[in-house]
Design a protein around this motif. Structure first.
Motif, PDB file in Angstrom:
ATOM      1  N   LEU A 171      -6.310  -3.321   4.822  1.00 31.19           N
ATOM      2  CA  LEU A 171      -5.066  -2.601   4.558  1.00 31.19           C
ATOM      3  C   LEU A 171      -4.988  -2.159   3.100  1.00 31.19           C
ATOM      4  CD1 LEU A 171      -2.521  -4.774   6.558  1.00 31.19           C
ATOM      5  CD2 LEU A 171      -2.922  -2.332   6.924  1.00 31.19           C
ATOM      6  N   GLN A 172      -5.458  -3.003   2.204  1.00 31.52           N
ATOM      7  CA  GLN A 172      -5.429  -2.644   0.781  1.00 31.52           C
ATOM      8  C   GLN A 172      -6.213  -1.364   0.513  1.00 31.52           C
ATOM      9  OE1 GLN A 172      -6.890  -6.300  -0.894  1.00 31.52           O
ATOM     10  NE2 GLN A 172      -4.876  -7.265  -0.938  1.00 31.52           N
ATOM     11  N   VAL A 173      -7.422  -1.277   1.054  1.00 33.09           N
ATOM     12  CA  VAL A 173      -8.236  -0.095   0.767  1.00 33.09           C
ATOM     13  C   VAL A 173      -7.760   1.125   1.551  1.00 33.09           C
ATOM     14  CG1 VAL A 173     -10.248  -1.462   0.110  1.00 33.09           C
ATOM     15  CG2 VAL A 173     -10.017  -0.717   2.479  1.00 33.09           C
ATOM     16  N   GLU A 174      -7.100   0.906   2.682  1.00 32.80           N
ATOM     17  CA  GLU A 174      -6.596   2.040   3.456  1.00 32.80           C
ATOM     18  C   GLU A 174      -5.301   2.618   2.872  1.00 32.80           C
ATOM     19  OE1 GLU A 174      -8.308   1.037   7.958  1.00 32.80           O
ATOM     20  OE2 GLU A 174      -6.188   0.677   7.501  1.00 32.80           O
ATOM     21  N   LEU A 175      -4.471   1.773   2.255  1.00 34.38           N
ATOM     22  CA  LEU A 175      -3.131   2.206   1.866  1.00 34.38           C
ATOM     23  C   LEU A 175      -2.940   2.394   0.365  1.00 34.38           C
ATOM     24  CD1 LEU A 175      -0.950  -0.034   4.241  1.00 34.38           C
ATOM     25  CD2 LEU A 175      -1.976   2.198   4.691  1.00 34.38           C
ATOM     26  N   ARG A 176      -3.841   1.832  -0.433  1.00 36.76           N
ATOM     27  CA  ARG A 176      -3.654   1.845  -1.890  1.00 36.76           C
ATOM     28  C   ARG A 176      -3.463   3.251  -2.445  1.00 36.76           C
ATOM     29  NH1 ARG A 176      -5.300  -2.037  -5.346  1.00 36.76           N
ATOM     30  NH2 ARG A 176      -6.718  -2.913  -3.793  1.00 36.76           N
ATOM     31  N   GLN A 177      -4.336   4.181  -2.024  1.00 35.79           N
ATOM     32  CA  GLN A 177      -4.299   5.535  -2.571  1.00 35.79           C
ATOM     33  C   GLN A 177      -3.073   6.324  -2.109  1.00 35.79           C
ATOM     34  OE1 GLN A 177      -6.455   6.584  -4.831  1.00 35.79           O
ATOM     35  NE2 GLN A 177      -7.577   4.644  -4.761  1.00 35.79           N
ATOM     36  N   LYS A 178      -2.340   5.749  -1.155  1.00 28.71           N
ATOM     37  CA  LYS A 178      -1.179   6.449  -0.603  1.00 28.71           C
ATOM     38  C   LYS A 178       0.134   5.815  -1.059  1.00 28.71           C
ATOM     39  CE  LYS A 178      -4.112   7.730   3.254  1.00 28.71           C
ATOM     40  NZ  LYS A 178      -4.445   7.536   4.682  1.00 28.71           N
ATOM     41  N   GLY A 179       0.033   4.966  -2.085  1.00 30.80           N
ATOM     42  CA  GLY A 179       1.238   4.434  -2.704  1.00 30.80           C
ATOM     43  C   GLY A 179       1.771   3.147  -2.135  1.00 30.80           C
ATOM     44  N   VAL A 180       1.037   2.544  -1.190  1.00 28.53           N
ATOM     45  CA  VAL A 180       1.505   1.315  -0.546  1.00 28.53           C
ATOM     46  C   VAL A 180       0.675   0.133  -1.038  1.00 28.53           C
ATOM     47  CG1 VAL A 180       1.931   0.122   1.635  1.00 28.53           C
ATOM     48  CG2 VAL A 180       2.269   2.608   1.483  1.00 28.53           C
ATOM     49  N   GLN A 181       1.347  -0.837  -1.601  1.00 30.34           N
ATOM     50  CA  GLN A 181       0.690  -2.049  -2.096  1.00 30.34           C
ATOM     51  C   GLN A 181       0.634  -3.097  -0.991  1.00 30.34           C
ATOM     52  OE1 GLN A 181       1.128  -5.293  -5.769  1.00 30.34           O
ATOM     53  NE2 GLN A 181       2.707  -3.758  -5.461  1.00 30.34           N
ATOM     54  N   VAL A 182      -0.470  -3.828  -0.912  1.00 31.69           N
ATOM     55  CA  VAL A 182      -0.627  -4.910   0.068  1.00 31.69           C
ATOM     56  C   VAL A 182      -1.141  -6.139  -0.674  1.00 31.69           C
ATOM     57  CG1 VAL A 182      -1.613  -5.635   2.271  1.00 31.69           C
ATOM     58  CG2 VAL A 182      -1.210  -3.191   1.832  1.00 31.69           C
ATOM     59  N   THR A 183      -0.433  -7.258  -0.519  1.00 26.83           N
ATOM     60  CA  THR A 183      -0.753  -8.477  -1.264  1.00 26.83           C
ATOM     61  C   THR A 183      -0.929  -9.662  -0.318  1.00 26.83           C
ATOM     62  OG1 THR A 183       0.594  -7.695  -3.129  1.00 26.83           O
ATOM     63  CG2 THR A 183       0.007 -10.030  -3.105  1.00 26.83           C
ATOM     64  N   SER A 184      -1.972 -10.444  -0.540  1.00 26.22           N
ATOM     65  CA  SER A 184      -2.131 -11.742   0.120  1.00 26.22           C
ATOM     66  C   SER A 184      -1.548 -12.823  -0.776  1.00 26.22           C
ATOM     67  CB  SER A 184      -3.613 -12.071   0.354  1.00 26.22           C
ATOM     68  OG  SER A 184      -4.171 -11.287   1.363  1.00 26.22           O
ATOM     69  N   VAL A 185      -0.665 -13.630  -0.227  1.00 22.67           N
ATOM     70  CA  VAL A 185      -0.199 -14.823  -0.927  1.00 22.67           C
ATOM     71  C   VAL A 185      -0.856 -16.020  -0.261  1.00 22.67           C
ATOM     72  CG1 VAL A 185       1.801 -16.257  -1.483  1.00 22.67           C
ATOM     73  CG2 VAL A 185       1.966 -13.763  -1.632  1.00 22.67           C
ATOM     74  N   ILE A 186      -1.588 -16.801  -1.064  1.00 23.46           N
ATOM     75  CA  ILE A 186      -2.459 -17.850  -0.530  1.00 23.46           C
ATOM     76  C   ILE A 186      -1.979 -19.207  -1.053  1.00 23.46           C
ATOM     77  CG2 ILE A 186      -4.862 -18.609  -0.309  1.00 23.46           C
ATOM     78  CD1 ILE A 186      -5.635 -15.732  -1.264  1.00 23.46           C
TER      79      ILE A 186
ATOM     80  N   HIS B 174       5.580  -2.033  -0.017  1.00 24.49           N
ATOM     81  CA  HIS B 174       4.835  -3.236  -0.388  1.00 24.49           C
ATOM     82  C   HIS B 174       4.810  -4.178   0.809  1.00 24.49           C
ATOM     83  CE1 HIS B 174       4.181  -6.585  -3.677  1.00 24.49           C
ATOM     84  NE2 HIS B 174       3.188  -6.509  -2.811  1.00 24.49           N
ATOM     85  N   ILE B 175       3.616  -4.509   1.275  1.00 28.63           N
ATOM     86  CA  ILE B 175       3.419  -5.486   2.346  1.00 28.63           C
ATOM     87  C   ILE B 175       2.903  -6.773   1.720  1.00 28.63           C
ATOM     88  CG2 ILE B 175       2.088  -6.062   4.405  1.00 28.63           C
ATOM     89  CD1 ILE B 175       1.954  -3.024   5.000  1.00 28.63           C
ATOM     90  N   ILE B 176       3.560  -7.887   2.025  1.00 30.94           N
ATOM     91  CA  ILE B 176       3.137  -9.194   1.529  1.00 30.94           C
ATOM     92  C   ILE B 176       2.828 -10.078   2.736  1.00 30.94           C
ATOM     93  CG2 ILE B 176       3.785 -11.233   0.195  1.00 30.94           C
ATOM     94  CD1 ILE B 176       5.726  -9.444  -1.378  1.00 30.94           C
ATOM     95  N   ASN B 177       1.575 -10.509   2.843  1.00 32.47           N
ATOM     96  CA  ASN B 177       1.146 -11.355   3.950  1.00 32.47           C
ATOM     97  C   ASN B 177       0.932 -12.786   3.469  1.00 32.47           C
ATOM     98  OD1 ASN B 177       1.147  -9.228   5.774  1.00 32.47           O
ATOM     99  ND2 ASN B 177      -0.998  -8.726   5.430  1.00 32.47           N
ATOM    100  N   LEU B 178       1.641 -13.723   4.103  1.00 30.78           N
ATOM    101  CA  LEU B 178       1.471 -15.137   3.779  1.00 30.78           C
ATOM    102  C   LEU B 178       0.223 -15.648   4.482  1.00 30.78           C
ATOM    103  CD1 LEU B 178       3.333 -17.022   2.021  1.00 30.78           C
ATOM    104  CD2 LEU B 178       4.296 -14.804   2.612  1.00 30.78           C
TER     105      LEU B 178
END
Length: 233
Positions: A163-178, A130-134
């Motif tokens: 990153l979301q569309v590149e990694l989602r199908q491979k089990g990696v979540q990417v979230t923007s915190v705004i 899980h990648i979380i970008n502030l």
């Protein structure tokens, strides 16, 4: 009062960990039992219990690589990357300094690209993470005096979406915190300093990040917007 969450065995990497959101989040996650890798330009290498502190300059690719390698050497895997490193200088575009513009792009956008690149590879190898970008409300809304900062954060929003569309199908979540404006040391170099009374406390953002890390299975969260009660400022 934070609801007790057991993060024992989870390894969480935080950049910009010596102040602001990064520091507050590190303290909260340590209290919940996580293994932590904390990166900051102000850190010196030390290991205390399950917390590894390392020097990190996100604008220097070699520094990012060394930070990544030491994290993996210590804990073998990474469950969560939280990118908190950031910088902001605020002037109108026509009055701004080019070196300030460059620094904001280098730290806020290029630095996040580098950490996502190397830790993202590790998460792909693991098949999870899980990648979380502030990011910032300045990355979704045009605000006067925020030219360079907005450029870096709008860019970060775009990077995160890719990153979301590149990694989602491979089990990696990417979230923007705004978040909107946060009551933190971010404003120390700003003159005149705005009234911070109604801004979001850093501990509130940290608790939202803990909730993201501990979210129930079965869904990915792409974006979370956190606003002060009275609006952006």
């Amino acid at each position: 009062m934070v609801k007790e969450v057991n993060l024992a065995g989870k390894t969480i990497v935080i950049t910009g960990a010596s102040k602001g959101i990064g520091k507050e989040t590190a303290a909260l996650l340590e209290s919940q039992g996580a293994n932590l890798v904390l990166g900051s330009r102000n850190n010196k290498r030390q290991l205390r219990g399950n917390v590894l502190e390392l020097t990190l300059d996100v604008t220097d690719e070699n520094s990012v690589i060394e930070f990544y390698e030491q994290a993996i050497q210590q804990f073998q895997a990474v469950d969560v990357l939280i990118n908190c490193a950031g910088v902001g200088m605020f002037e109108s575009i026509v009055d701004s300094k080019t070196e300030d513009f460059d620094q904001m792009l280098n730290v806020n956008l290029r630095g996040t690209y580098l950490t996502c690149k190397y830790f993202g590879r590790q998460m792909l190898h693991q098949g999870k993470g899980h990648i979380i970008n502030l990011a910032s409300v300045a990355g979704t809304t045009a605000l006067p005096g925020c030219g360079g900062y907005s450029a870096s954060k709008f860019g970060l929003m775009g990077l995160t979406k890719v990153l979301q569309v590149e990694l989602r199908q491979k089990g990696v979540q990417v979230t923007s915190v705004i978040p909107g404006s946060i009551r933190s040391s971010f404003w120390d170099q700003i003159d005149p300093k705005p009234d911070m009374a109604d801004m979001i406390p850093t501990e509130t953002v940290a608790m939202h990040l803990l909730s993201l890390i501990n979210q129930p299975p079965g869904a990915f969260v792409d974006e979370v917007t956190i606003m002060p009660p009275l609006g952006i400022l």
